[in-house]
Design an enzyme around this catalytic site. Structure first.
Site, short mmCIF file in Angstrom:
data_model
loop_
_atom_site.label_atom_id
_atom_site.label_comp_id
_atom_site.label_asym_id
_atom_site.label_seq_id
_atom_site.Cartn_x
_atom_site.Cartn_y
_atom_site.Cartn_z
CB ALA A 76 -0.71 -0.01 1.24
N GLY A 118 0.70 -5.27 0.71
CA GLY A 118 -0.53 -5.31 -0.57
C GLY A 118 -0.08 -5.85 -1.87
CD GLU A 121 -2.54 -7.75 2.07
OE1 GLU A 121 -2.26 -6.80 1.65
OE2 GLU A 121 -3.12 -8.19 3.08
CD GLU A 141 1.50 -5.98 5.40
OE1 GLU A 141 2.00 -6.91 5.63
OE2 GLU A 141 0.74 -6.14 4.28
N1 CO8 Z 1 4.48 2.99 -0.33
C1 CO8 Z 1 5.00 4.33 -0.88
N2 CO8 Z 1 6.50 4.51 -1.27
C2 CO8 Z 1 7.21 3.38 -1.36
C3 CO8 Z 1 6.77 2.14 -0.64
C4 CO8 Z 1 5.38 1.95 -0.37
N3 CO8 Z 1 4.99 0.99 -0.04
N4 CO8 Z 1 7.87 1.37 -0.61
C5 CO8 Z 1 8.82 1.92 -1.28
N5 CO8 Z 1 8.36 3.16 -1.66
C6 CO8 Z 1 9.31 4.40 -2.04
C7 CO8 Z 1 10.32 4.68 -1.16
O1 CO8 Z 1 9.85 5.45 -0.23
C8 CO8 Z 1 11.45 5.35 -2.13
O2 CO8 Z 1 11.06 6.49 -2.21
P1 CO8 Z 1 12.25 7.71 -2.70
O3 CO8 Z 1 13.09 7.41 -3.64
O4 CO8 Z 1 11.31 8.90 -2.89
O5 CO8 Z 1 12.72 7.80 -1.12
C9 CO8 Z 1 11.25 4.50 -3.19
O6 CO8 Z 1 10.09 3.75 -3.31
C10 CO8 Z 1 12.27 3.44 -3.48
O7 CO8 Z 1 12.45 2.56 -2.23
P2 CO8 Z 1 13.83 2.46 -1.39
O8 CO8 Z 1 14.83 3.37 -1.55
O9 CO8 Z 1 13.41 1.99 0.11
O10 CO8 Z 1 14.35 1.10 -2.20
P3 CO8 Z 1 15.49 -0.03 -1.31
O11 CO8 Z 1 15.51 -1.06 -2.54
O12 CO8 Z 1 16.32 0.42 -0.67
O13 CO8 Z 1 14.20 -1.02 -0.36
C11 CO8 Z 1 12.05 -2.05 0.03
C12 CO8 Z 1 13.03 -1.53 -1.10
C13 CO8 Z 1 12.91 -2.88 0.88
C14 CO8 Z 1 11.07 -2.82 -0.57
C15 CO8 Z 1 11.83 -0.78 0.77
O14 CO8 Z 1 11.48 0.07 -0.05
C16 CO8 Z 1 10.41 -1.04 1.64
O15 CO8 Z 1 10.86 -1.48 2.83
N6 CO8 Z 1 9.30 -0.61 1.19
C17 CO8 Z 1 8.09 -0.82 2.08
C18 CO8 Z 1 7.56 -2.08 2.19
C19 CO8 Z 1 6.40 -2.29 3.16
O16 CO8 Z 1 6.33 -1.86 4.20
N7 CO8 Z 1 5.16 -2.60 2.42
C20 CO8 Z 1 3.97 -2.57 3.09
C21 CO8 Z 1 3.15 -1.60 3.12
S1 CO8 Z 1 1.78 -1.69 4.13
C22 CO8 Z 1 0.84 -2.61 3.31
O17 CO8 Z 1 0.79 -2.94 2.31
C23 CO8 Z 1 -0.60 -2.70 4.01
C24 CO8 Z 1 -1.61 -3.59 3.21
C25 CO8 Z 1 -2.86 -3.39 3.25
C26 CO8 Z 1 -3.65 -3.51 2.06
C27 CO8 Z 1 -3.13 -3.07 0.92
C28 CO8 Z 1 -4.07 -2.97 -0.22
C29 CO8 Z 1 -3.18 -2.28 -1.30
#
Ligand code: CO8
Length: 268
Positions: A76, A118, A121, A141
């Site tokens: 998400a 997500g 999912e 999450e």
């Molecule tokens: N949302 C928004 N932006 C994101 C997300 C996200 N989920 N994940 C990554 N990004 C962005 C980063 O903020 C970054 O942006 P910027 O360049 O502006 O700083 C860009 O993408 C690149 O990411 P990273 O620099 O972090 O890249 P890395 O290769 O270092 O790391 C990871 C990759 C490990 C995937 C890391 O980005 C990460 O941990 N992301 C978050 C993953 C996460 O926590 N996902 C779960 C989100 S909660 C959720 O999904 C709840 C589900 C509920 C239902 C959903 C229905 C859709």
């Protein structure tokens, strides 16, 4: 299909001269690589719209979903939801739209990188999941102080069993594509990222060669197994099986077998 802001769409036809009758495959590419294809509400609107359009097109037999860049989808959109209050989340029934992701044609997820939260999912909402060797799956999450919200706690346990689902959901740790295949979360790890789409399309073409009513009915019956007990499920399957004998495609399929020729389906 119209021009979408958050996804790209295209269609592919089998070039195999021996299988000219195969239906086409609709491709949806999540296209927000800068945020690792985070699943914003706006992206969902594009995704569901495109999937519904492909679902209605008679010359399309299946849909492939993949991601542009290094992620399938990293979950998400965190900025979009980060400031929400309980009341806002509850009153808007946040993410309930994902339960509407019901498409009658088979959907193949071609997971090209991170499938987290997500994103994992979404992959589990698809019917067949294949992945490139670099793909990573996870439900992170809990790292954010929340839990999966679009089926993670329900679908993962059905896919991999309780202990593995609990480990992923409670630790938030990612698993590799290879592990995901071992666990039964996905059906195949392809040889390389480069051949991922090709392999997904191959599955799509194989599906597109079959009787389209039977394909959609088979999907419905398999999905019913998650909702029904065995007795009900067997009955549901048998009744649908009987119903297919009312289609001309059943006569065509069996007739073609007996005549030793390729069937020509009419979707009726
Ligand atoms: N949302 C928004 N932006 C994101 C997300 C996200 N989920 N994940 C990554 N990004 C962005 C980063 O903020 C970054 O942006 P910027 O360049 O502006 O700083 C860009 O993408 C690149 O990411 P990273 O620099 O972090 O890249 P890395 O290769 O270092 O790391 C990871 C990759 C490990 C995937 C890391 O980005 C990460 O941990 N992301 C978050 C993953 C996460 O926590 N996902 C779960 C989100 S909660 C959720 O999904 C709840 C589900 C509920 C239902 C959903 C229905 C859709």
């Amino acid at each position: 299909l119209k021009d979408y802001q958050h996804i790209l769409t295209s269609r592919f036809e089998s070039k195999d001269p021996e299988k000219p009758a195969s239906l086409g495959v609709g491709l949806i590419e999540l296209n927000q690589p800068k945020s690792l294809n985070s699943l914003s509400d706006a992206l969902f609107e594009d995704l569901i719209d495109a999937a519904r359009v492909f679902d209605k097109q008679e010359d399309i037999g299946s849909i492939v979903i993949t991601g542009k860049g290094k992620a399938f989808a990293a979950g998400a959109d965190i900025p979009e939801m980060s400031t929400k209050s309980f009341a806002e989340a509850y009153n808007s029934n946040m993410f309930s739209q994902w339960a509407e992701f019901k498409i009658s044609k088979p959907i193949i997820a071609a997971v090209n990188g991170f499938a987290l939260g997500g994103g994992c999912e979404l992959a589990m909402m698809c019917d067949i999941v294949i992945a490139s060797p670099n793909a990573k799956f996870g439900q992170p999450e809990v790292n954010l102080g929340i839990i999966p919200g679009a089926g993670g706690t329900q679908r993962l346990i059905r896919a991999v069993g309780k202990s593995k689902a609990m480990q992923m959901i409670l630790t938030g740790e990612m698993i590799t594509a290879e592990q995901a295949e071992r666990d039964g979360l996905i059906s195949k790890v392809v040889e390389s990222r480069e051949v991922l789409l090709e392999e997904a399309l191959k599955i799509g073409y194989a599906i597109g060669e079959k009787g389209p009513i039977a394909i959609r009915m088979a999907k419905e019956c398999v999905n019913a197994a998650e909702e029904m007990n065995l007795e009900q499920g067997l009955q549901f399957e048998r009744r649908n099986f009987h119903a297919l004998f009312a289609t001309s495609d059943q006569k065509e399929g069996m007739g073609a077998f007996l005549d030793k020729r390729t069937p020509v389906w009419k979707n009726e």
